[in-house]
Motif scaffolding. Structure first.
Motif, mmCIF file in Angstrom:
data_model
loop_
_atom_site.group_PDB
_atom_site.id
_atom_site.type_symbol
_atom_site.label_atom_id
_atom_site.label_comp_id
_atom_site.label_asym_id
_atom_site.label_seq_id
_atom_site.Cartn_x
_atom_site.Cartn_y
_atom_site.Cartn_z
ATOM 1 N N MET A 140 9.837 13.717 42.472
ATOM 2 C CA MET A 140 9.944 15.120 42.889
ATOM 3 C C MET A 140 11.307 15.698 42.510
ATOM 4 N N VAL A 141 12.356 14.929 42.719
ATOM 5 C CA VAL A 141 13.709 15.390 42.395
ATOM 6 C C VAL A 141 13.858 15.614 40.894
ATOM 7 N N LEU A 142 13.401 14.657 40.097
ATOM 8 C CA LEU A 142 13.530 14.780 38.646
ATOM 9 C C LEU A 142 12.702 15.945 38.112
ATOM 10 N N GLU A 143 11.518 16.164 38.656
ATOM 11 C CA GLU A 143 10.690 17.290 38.222
ATOM 12 C C GLU A 143 11.388 18.619 38.485
ATOM 13 N N HIS A 144 12.037 18.727 39.639
ATOM 14 C CA HIS A 144 12.767 19.962 39.957
ATOM 15 C C HIS A 144 13.903 20.181 38.960
ATOM 16 N N ALA A 145 14.613 19.124 38.591
ATOM 17 C CA ALA A 145 15.727 19.247 37.645
ATOM 18 C C ALA A 145 15.226 19.635 36.252
ATOM 19 N N ILE A 146 14.112 19.064 35.843
ATOM 20 C CA ILE A 146 13.564 19.355 34.516
ATOM 21 C C ILE A 146 13.184 20.829 34.388
ATOM 22 N N LYS A 147 12.733 21.428 35.483
ATOM 23 C CA LYS A 147 12.306 22.835 35.458
ATOM 24 C C LYS A 147 13.486 23.803 35.394
ATOM 25 N N ASN A 148 14.707 23.320 35.700
ATOM 26 C CA ASN A 148 15.878 24.187 35.749
ATOM 27 C C ASN A 148 16.890 23.715 34.702
ATOM 28 N N PRO A 149 16.991 24.404 33.538
ATOM 29 C CA PRO A 149 17.871 23.947 32.462
ATOM 30 C C PRO A 149 19.325 23.745 32.886
ATOM 31 N N GLU A 150 19.841 24.633 33.758
ATOM 32 C CA GLU A 150 21.233 24.485 34.189
ATOM 33 C C GLU A 150 21.405 23.208 34.993
ATOM 34 N N LEU A 151 20.471 22.943 35.906
ATOM 35 C CA LEU A 151 20.539 21.724 36.707
ATOM 36 C C LEU A 151 20.346 20.491 35.822
ATOM 37 N N ALA A 152 19.450 20.589 34.840
ATOM 38 C CA ALA A 152 19.194 19.463 33.931
ATOM 39 C C ALA A 152 20.442 19.079 33.147
ATOM 40 N N SER A 153 21.342 20.049 32.926
ATOM 41 C CA SER A 153 22.567 19.766 32.169
ATOM 42 C C SER A 153 23.666 19.155 33.028
ATOM 43 N N LEU A 154 23.496 19.206 34.357
ATOM 44 C CA LEU A 154 24.544 18.742 35.269
ATOM 45 C C LEU A 154 24.193 17.492 36.061
ATOM 46 N N LEU A 155 22.903 17.286 36.319
ATOM 47 C CA LEU A 155 22.486 16.298 37.307
ATOM 48 C C LEU A 155 22.594 14.859 36.797
ATOM 49 N N VAL A 156 23.279 14.045 37.603
ATOM 50 C CA VAL A 156 23.336 12.599 37.409
ATOM 51 C C VAL A 156 22.506 11.969 38.522
ATOM 52 N N THR A 157 21.565 11.108 38.172
ATOM 53 C CA THR A 157 20.723 10.471 39.190
ATOM 54 C C THR A 157 20.881 8.956 39.131
ATOM 55 N N MET A 158 20.902 8.355 40.315
ATOM 56 C CA MET A 158 20.967 6.901 40.400
ATOM 57 C C MET A 158 19.932 6.427 41.402
#
Length: 380
Positions: free
Chosen positions: A69-87
């Motif tokens: 769910m978290v990754l899907e939300h990031a993929i939908k938002n280009p700005e977030l996709a450019s910033l988000l680090v997930t572990m």
């Protein structure tokens, strides 16, 4: 009639879905706030989501896990996709294999600037030390251990110590309730509550009934976290099938009131019942099926009485009243507006803008955040 094992599975599945909804909805709101801060001040170059007991990519019924769910939300938002680090981490190799497969199958996962980090290891004291010594970028972390191993108040503090960092963790109340007086797990209880506090608790809980123990243990947990600097602690309880006892609790920890208010609204919407509009901050299969049986305490009446006493002789805005009064109480903003509306109708308070001149919403006069409220002095 369902078999006992199947009933247990369904109850656990329902809890997992509610838990996933709460965590993923808060991540969505938290990341939007952080992106807004970045747009205004430009000081954020990374955001992080950390899940140290992540579980599989999908559950056996096919439903999505929180990491997906978290990754899907990031993929939908280009700005977030450019910033988000997930572990993501889990000690179970089957869970990690499932997660890697689900992440690999996500459409658009390649648009993430930072590929998800997926590890298979046990969370222990070394992890606590590492996070305690690391300056974290704004991070939302989720800690969901099966029991209490790897969970300590200092570990949670390490996850929220830096600016923009919030944490939610799953608290296995049933096991911890039994562990308080169990000498074999004494060190785990000391790590969670602090040694001095845990020792005091061992003496007190033996004399309490189950309901008193639950309130006491959750209060002491909040106290242990606040002692380490966490200003706001918010629990959401999961009850057993009969609706009478708590099995687990989801505990949210933050230093920021805005995060507290956002999570409070999310948990309120996930509550299985409400009484006079006041949410229970609990999920219970029994309460969801028979809400009337669990809605007889009239909490809005108690709120009205408390406001008249707490702010006697003072004039404040609705927003000031809400922000000052709601912490560690079950009320959300709409409850305060409803209570103030009723107090005004009863002639017990005076608003700077008469009710007749305020617009209607859902059959009730609106009470804006900026509306000034004058409370009468207490009679001597």
């Amino acid at each position: 009639m369902a078999a006992k094992g199947q009933e247990f599975f369904e109850e656990q599945r329902d809890q997992s879905l509610v838990k996933a909804h709460i965590v993923s909805k808060y991540f969505d709101a938290w990341s939007n706030v952080m992106l807004g801060v970045r747009k205004q001040y430009g000081r954020i170059d990374k955001l992080a989501y950390i899940d140290l007991f992540c579980g599989p990519g999908r559950y056996t019924d096919g439903s999505k896990s929180t990491p997906i769910m978290v990754l899907e939300h990031a993929i939908k938002n280009p700005e977030l996709a450019s910033l988000l680090v997930t572990m993501f981490n889990d000690k179970d190799e089957a869970n990690i294999s499932s997660l890697r497969e689900a992440v690999g199958a996500l459409g658009g996962v390649g648009s993430l600037k930072h590929a998800p980090q997926i590890h298979c290891s046990e969370v222990d004291r070394d992890a606590e030390e590492m996070f305690a010594k690391t300056n974290l970028c704004p991070t939302f972390s989720f800690v969901d251990p099966f029991g209490y191993k790897g969970l300590s108040s200092r570990f949670i503090h390490a996850m929220v110590k830096d600016w923009g960092c919030d944490c939610v963790f799953f608290f296995n109340y049933g096991r911890i309730n039994a562990g308080i007086t169990n000498s074999y797990v004494e060190r785990h209880m000391d790590a969670l509550f602090g040694r001095e506090r845990a020792e005091k608790m061992r003496g007190f809980v033996r004399t309490m009934n189950p309901r008193q123990r639950e309130i006491y243990i959750l209060e002491e947990l909040a106290g242990a976290l606040k002692d380490l600097g966490a200003r706001f602690v918010l629990p959401f309880r999961f009850k057993r099938g009969d609706g009478h006892r708590t099995s687990h609790a989801l505990i949210f920890v933050t230093k920021d009131f805005r995060g507290y208010a956002i999570m409070k609204d999310i948990m309120a919407r996930e509550s299985s019942t409400e009484d006079e509009g006041v949410p229970s901050f609990a999920y219970s299969p029994a309460e969801a099926d028979t809400p009337l049986l669990f809605s007889l305490s009239q909490p809005l009446s108690a709120l009205k009485g408390d406001l008249l006493k707490s702010y006697a002789g003072r004039t404040l805005t609705m927003l000031q009243i809400y922000e000052d009064h709601n912490v560690d109480k079950p009320y959300i903003a709409k409850n305060y507006k409803a209570a103030l509306n009723e107090l005004e109708e009863q002639g017990q308070i005076v608003a700077n803008k008469p009710a007749a001149k305020r617009p209607m919403k859902n059959g009730q006069r609106t009470f804006s955040d900026a509306t000034l409220v004058k409370f009468p002095a207490l009679e001597k």
